[in-house]
Write an enzyme that holds these catalytic residues in place. Structure first.
Site, PDB file in Angstrom:
ATOM      1  N   CYS A  73     -24.263  21.152  -1.920  1.00 40.13           N
ATOM      2  CA  CYS A  73     -25.697  21.388  -1.728  1.00 40.13           C
ATOM      3  C   CYS A  73     -25.962  22.066  -0.377  1.00 40.13           C
ATOM      4  O   CYS A  73     -25.638  23.227  -0.201  1.00 40.13           O
ATOM      5  CB  CYS A  73     -26.468  20.090  -1.908  1.00 40.13           C
ATOM      6  SG  CYS A  73     -28.222  20.374  -2.136  1.00 40.13           S
ATOM      7  N   HIS A 163     -24.836  17.875  -7.187  1.00 33.56           N
ATOM      8  CA  HIS A 163     -24.254  16.715  -6.487  1.00 33.56           C
ATOM      9  C   HIS A 163     -23.183  16.056  -7.358  1.00 33.56           C
ATOM     10  O   HIS A 163     -23.508  15.241  -8.220  1.00 33.56           O
ATOM     11  CB  HIS A 163     -25.362  15.701  -6.159  1.00 33.56           C
ATOM     12  CG  HIS A 163     -26.247  16.161  -5.044  1.00 33.56           C
ATOM     13  ND1 HIS A 163     -26.014  15.834  -3.732  1.00 33.56           N
ATOM     14  CD2 HIS A 163     -27.333  16.961  -5.050  1.00 33.56           C
ATOM     15  CE1 HIS A 163     -26.928  16.396  -2.960  1.00 33.56           C
ATOM     16  NE2 HIS A 163     -27.745  17.085  -3.739  1.00 33.56           N
ATOM     17  N   GLU A 165     -21.283  13.730  -6.598  1.00 33.70           N
ATOM     18  CA  GLU A 165     -21.088  12.320  -6.241  1.00 33.70           C
ATOM     19  C   GLU A 165     -22.009  11.370  -6.994  1.00 33.70           C
ATOM     20  O   GLU A 165     -21.813  10.164  -6.934  1.00 33.70           O
ATOM     21  CB  GLU A 165     -21.270  12.136  -4.724  1.00 33.70           C
ATOM     22  CG  GLU A 165     -22.698  12.293  -4.198  1.00 33.70           C
ATOM     23  CD  GLU A 165     -23.103  13.745  -3.942  1.00 33.70           C
ATOM     24  OE1 GLU A 165     -22.417  14.652  -4.463  1.00 33.70           O
ATOM     25  OE2 GLU A 165     -24.104  13.977  -3.241  1.00 33.70           O
ATOM     26  N   SER A 217     -25.585 -15.148   9.063  1.00 35.50           N
ATOM     27  CA  SER A 217     -26.864 -15.114   8.348  1.00 35.50           C
ATOM     28  C   SER A 217     -26.763 -15.750   6.966  1.00 35.50           C
ATOM     29  O   SER A 217     -27.767 -15.955   6.302  1.00 35.50           O
ATOM     30  CB  SER A 217     -27.307 -13.658   8.180  1.00 35.50           C
ATOM     31  OG  SER A 217     -26.429 -13.006   7.270  1.00 35.50           O
ATOM     32  N   GLY A 218     -25.536 -16.005   6.509  1.00 40.00           N
ATOM     33  CA  GLY A 218     -25.371 -16.459   5.131  1.00 40.00           C
ATOM     34  C   GLY A 218     -25.180 -15.291   4.190  1.00 40.00           C
ATOM     35  O   GLY A 218     -24.918 -15.458   3.008  1.00 40.00           O
ATOM     36  N   GLY A 219     -25.299 -14.062   4.702  1.00 42.18           N
ATOM     37  CA  GLY A 219     -25.075 -12.863   3.888  1.00 42.18           C
ATOM     38  C   GLY A 219     -23.590 -12.538   3.813  1.00 42.18           C
ATOM     39  O   GLY A 219     -22.758 -13.187   4.461  1.00 42.18           O
ATOM     40  N   VAL A 220     -23.283 -11.514   3.007  1.00 42.57           N
ATOM     41  CA  VAL A 220     -21.884 -11.184   2.738  1.00 42.57           C
ATOM     42  C   VAL A 220     -21.154 -10.713   4.006  1.00 42.57           C
ATOM     43  O   VAL A 220     -20.062 -11.195   4.320  1.00 42.57           O
ATOM     44  CB  VAL A 220     -21.805 -10.076   1.646  1.00 42.57           C
ATOM     45  CG1 VAL A 220     -20.371  -9.654   1.402  1.00 42.57           C
ATOM     46  CG2 VAL A 220     -22.435 -10.565   0.353  1.00 42.57           C
ATOM     47  N   ASP A 221     -21.763  -9.794   4.756  1.00 41.47           N
ATOM     48  CA  ASP A 221     -21.040  -9.148   5.854  1.00 41.47           C
ATOM     49  C   ASP A 221     -20.638 -10.146   6.946  1.00 41.47           C
ATOM     50  O   ASP A 221     -19.482 -10.203   7.348  1.00 41.47           O
ATOM     51  CB  ASP A 221     -21.881  -8.024   6.491  1.00 41.47           C
ATOM     52  CG  ASP A 221     -22.288  -6.983   5.470  1.00 41.47           C
ATOM     53  OD1 ASP A 221     -21.646  -6.922   4.396  1.00 41.47           O
ATOM     54  OD2 ASP A 221     -23.244  -6.235   5.728  1.00 41.47           O
ATOM     55  N   SER A 222     -21.617 -10.924   7.427  1.00 41.78           N
ATOM     56  CA  SER A 222     -21.268 -11.811   8.542  1.00 41.78           C
ATOM     57  C   SER A 222     -20.322 -12.916   8.077  1.00 41.78           C
ATOM     58  O   SER A 222     -19.462 -13.362   8.840  1.00 41.78           O
ATOM     59  CB  SER A 222     -22.519 -12.390   9.221  1.00 41.78           C
ATOM     60  OG  SER A 222     -23.259 -13.175   8.340  1.00 41.78           O
ATOM     61  N   THR A 223     -20.417 -13.338   6.812  1.00 43.03           N
ATOM     62  CA  THR A 223     -19.512 -14.390   6.340  1.00 43.03           C
ATOM     63  C   THR A 223     -18.079 -13.865   6.222  1.00 43.03           C
ATOM     64  O   THR A 223     -17.127 -14.542   6.610  1.00 43.03           O
ATOM     65  CB  THR A 223     -19.979 -14.950   4.973  1.00 43.03           C
ATOM     66  OG1 THR A 223     -21.363 -15.251   5.066  1.00 43.03           O
ATOM     67  CG2 THR A 223     -19.217 -16.199   4.591  1.00 43.03           C
TER      68      THR A 223
END
Ligand code: XMP
Length: 584
Positions: A73, A163, A165, A217-223
């Site tokens: 593009c 595109h 992708e 935080s209880g989220g995926v990344d920090s856990t």
């Protein structure tokens, strides 16, 4: 990947990694020497025109180095422009599906090997390549674009207008495979799950003999980041605090407590700070003020914890779950970038970062790769498959009002005088909501109508359909209201019902996120209603409203209406844009 500022750059880099090949994102103007290690270069699409003064460009030497280059593009325009072709500024552009027709010369094309004569592709562009740079030939066209694929095999430079992708481009993956494997000669060298040992080694090197502290935080990344540090360093050297803001969903604090208890007794403490947040919020009605208050309180709470625990001494460094897209400076600035600054860049944290006292084990991974790593670490699916949840929590799903006014009849439906946010272009704006009195059935495509209504109805950001209410729409009014314990509790009860029914029915896995919103719309003594907002999305930047199966919706509405204080249930039909995912 050379990033020209488009939202698709990370999508392309992720696609290449899904093919098993490592890919990294750099700013488009990166010097060729810095790209020396790359086997090939892809230039992303972006929202600019090559003729605008401030549009991103690149070093011409990258194009003539003999390394394979694929422009997508805007990247396609940039290649043509820099190598002596002509790009015409379009005013209308082409957005949506098109049919890619292969030219006779495509038979020789390494890029188009295995692509059928006529296949569907997805276009999103204004400008168009009018005349080719010397040495290039056209190998595919669409009915409105004579230069859909251009190639100069001698220089190993290729450009595609569409595109590849996105899923709507049928031969997209094939084209990217052809580029990385047959043209660049890459081999499969990337597997996020297999990098765990390497990441743990990096953690040990960065941390040395110090300890690591996390705000989880209880989220995926920090856990996942926390778990990696715990594995790399062993118990006793990793600690965390989870701040309970009082703005979490039912059972959330217990869920976090249990998740971390399984990793080790006492590794994460819960800081009960509910009143720190709720007290100042009780005085706020204006949506952005609510966000501001929460940001400020977070800063205060974090600084207090850092100070009282002596975390600024040399024995500690800070761990964060920052993932790859968060680490890249790209052309566009997103709202989430400013939001993240609040929590991850408070002065005490900034001091640790500036002193190099930080470890971010996930900084090279995308979200789906973080999930794969989490699976390998044995973390439960119930954690890894969680929907995203906003930092400010239920506060931005509990709407307040400083007016007390009835809904008003307009030709299209009823105007509900609450303030809800929408996005038009890059700006966020608050506006009332349009309610229509039609049951949102999976059979009726009311969402297209909703987009049209938002475009047509001045000063409205979104459209909701009435699912159930105790009194008809014309008797509803918006009540003066703030966040209270009672209203939060009402929202928690409704949210818990929705989440339970979505999990049991499997609908949960069919949506990317499902905010449940409390709005101060009602009648008599029932002064609040619930809005259901299930959406499908790839990355939260854009989203489609999804209508749930009729039976599930009816059962859900019936259970919600069993909550004594609720006046009604509505369904948000608005895509993003023009609406946002959250209501504030
Ligand atoms: P919008 O409402 O802008 O949301 O369409 C896009 C995505 O971002 C999430 N979101 C937030 N996440 N802090 C966060 O960590 C915030 O302040 C915040 N606001 C919105 C939202 O839930 C959606 O996934």
């Amino acid at each position: 990947m050379l990033d020209t500022g488009g939202q698709y750059c990370h999508l392309i880099a992720r696609k290449i990694r899904e093919l098993g090949v490592s890919s990294e994102v750099f700013p488009s103007e990166t010097a060729p020497e810095k790209l020396a290690g790359a086997r090939g270069i892809i230039i992303s699409g972006g929202p600019h025109s090559v003729y605008d003064d401030s549009s991103p460009t690149m070093e011409q030497a990258v194009l003539t180095s003999g390394k394979p280059v694929l422009g997508i593009c805007y990247g396609h325009h940039l290649i043509s422009h820099l190598l002596g072709g002509e790009v015409r500024k379009g005013d209308k552009g082409e957005f949506g599906l098109a049919i890619l027709d292969l030219a006779a010369s495509a038979g020789e094309s390494k890029l188009l090997t295995g692509v059928a004569d006529r296949e569907q592709v997805w276009m999103s562009h204004r400008d168009v390549v009018m005349s080719l740079p010397p040495g290039f030939g056209v190998t595919a066209t669409t009915s409105t674009c004579d230069t859909a694929v251009i190639e100069d095999p001698a220089r190993n430079v290729y450009g595609v207008q569409f595109h590849p992708e996105v899923v709507h481009s049928a031969p997209g993956t094939r084209i990217l495979e052809n580029f990385v494997f047959s043209i660049c000669g890459c081999t499969k060298d990337w597997n996020a799950g297999q990098r765990v040992a390497l990441v743990e080694e990096q953690i040990r090197r960065t941390v040395g003999n110090r300890n690591v502290f996390f705000f989880v935080s209880g989220g995926v990344d920090s856990t996942v980041a926390f778990t990696l540090c715990l594995r790399a360093l062993g118990p006793g050297r990793v600690a965390g605090v989870y701040v309970d803001t009082g703005l979490m969903r039912a059972g959330e604090t217990e869920f976090v407590e249990q998740t971390f208890e399984k990793l080790g007794h006492g590794v994460v403490e819960i800081a009960h700070c509910e009143e720190d947040f709720l007290r100042p919020l009780e005085l706020a009605r204006e949506p952005e003020l609510k966000r501001h208050i929460i940001g400020e309180e977070f800063v205060k709470v974090q600084e207090r914890i850092i100070e009282t625990r002596g975390l600024l001494d040399d024995n500690w460094i800070l761990g964060q779950g920052t993932i790859y897209p968060d680490t890249i400076e790209s052309g566009g600035t997103t709202k989430s970038a400013t939001i993240k600054t609040h929590h991850n860049r408070v002065p005490a944290i900034r001091a640790l970062i500036e002193a190099g006292r930080i470890v971010e084990p996930l900084a090279e991974f995308y979200k789906d790769e973080v999930r794969a790593i989490g699976r390998q670490l044995g973390l439960p699916d119930a954690l890894l498959d969680r929907h995203p949840f906003p930092g400010p929590g239920l506060a931005i799903r509990c709407l307040c009002s400083d007016t007390d006014a009835a809904v008003t009849r307009i030709p299209e439906g009823w105007l509900v005088p609450v303030r809800s946010v929408g996005v038009q272009g890059d700006s966020r704006s608050y506006a009332p909501v349009l309610a229509i009195d039609r049951f949102p059935s999976a059979a009726a495509r009311l969402q297209d109508e909703a987009t049209e209504l938002v475009n047509r109805t001045a000063h409205v950001n979104r459209v909701i359909a009435r699912v159930a209410s105790r009194e008809p729409l014309e008797q509803q009014r918006v009540f003066d209201s703030v966040i209270t314990h009672g209203r939060l509790e009402l929202l928690r009860r409704a949210d818990a019902i929705v989440r339970e029914m979505c999990a049991v029915s499997g609908f949960e896995s069919q949506v990317w996120q499902f905010p449940v919103v409390l709005i101060p719309l009602g009648c008599g003594t029932e002064r609040d209603s619930i809005v259901l907002r299930p959406i499908q999305s790839v990355d939260g930047m854009t989203a489609d409203s999804v209508v749930m199966p009729d039976k599930l919706l009816q059962d859900m509405a019936e259970r919600l209406m069993g909550i004594a204080d609720l006046a009604g249930v509505y369904y948000d039909l608005t895509h993003k844009p023009p609406g946002t995912i959250e209501w504030e």
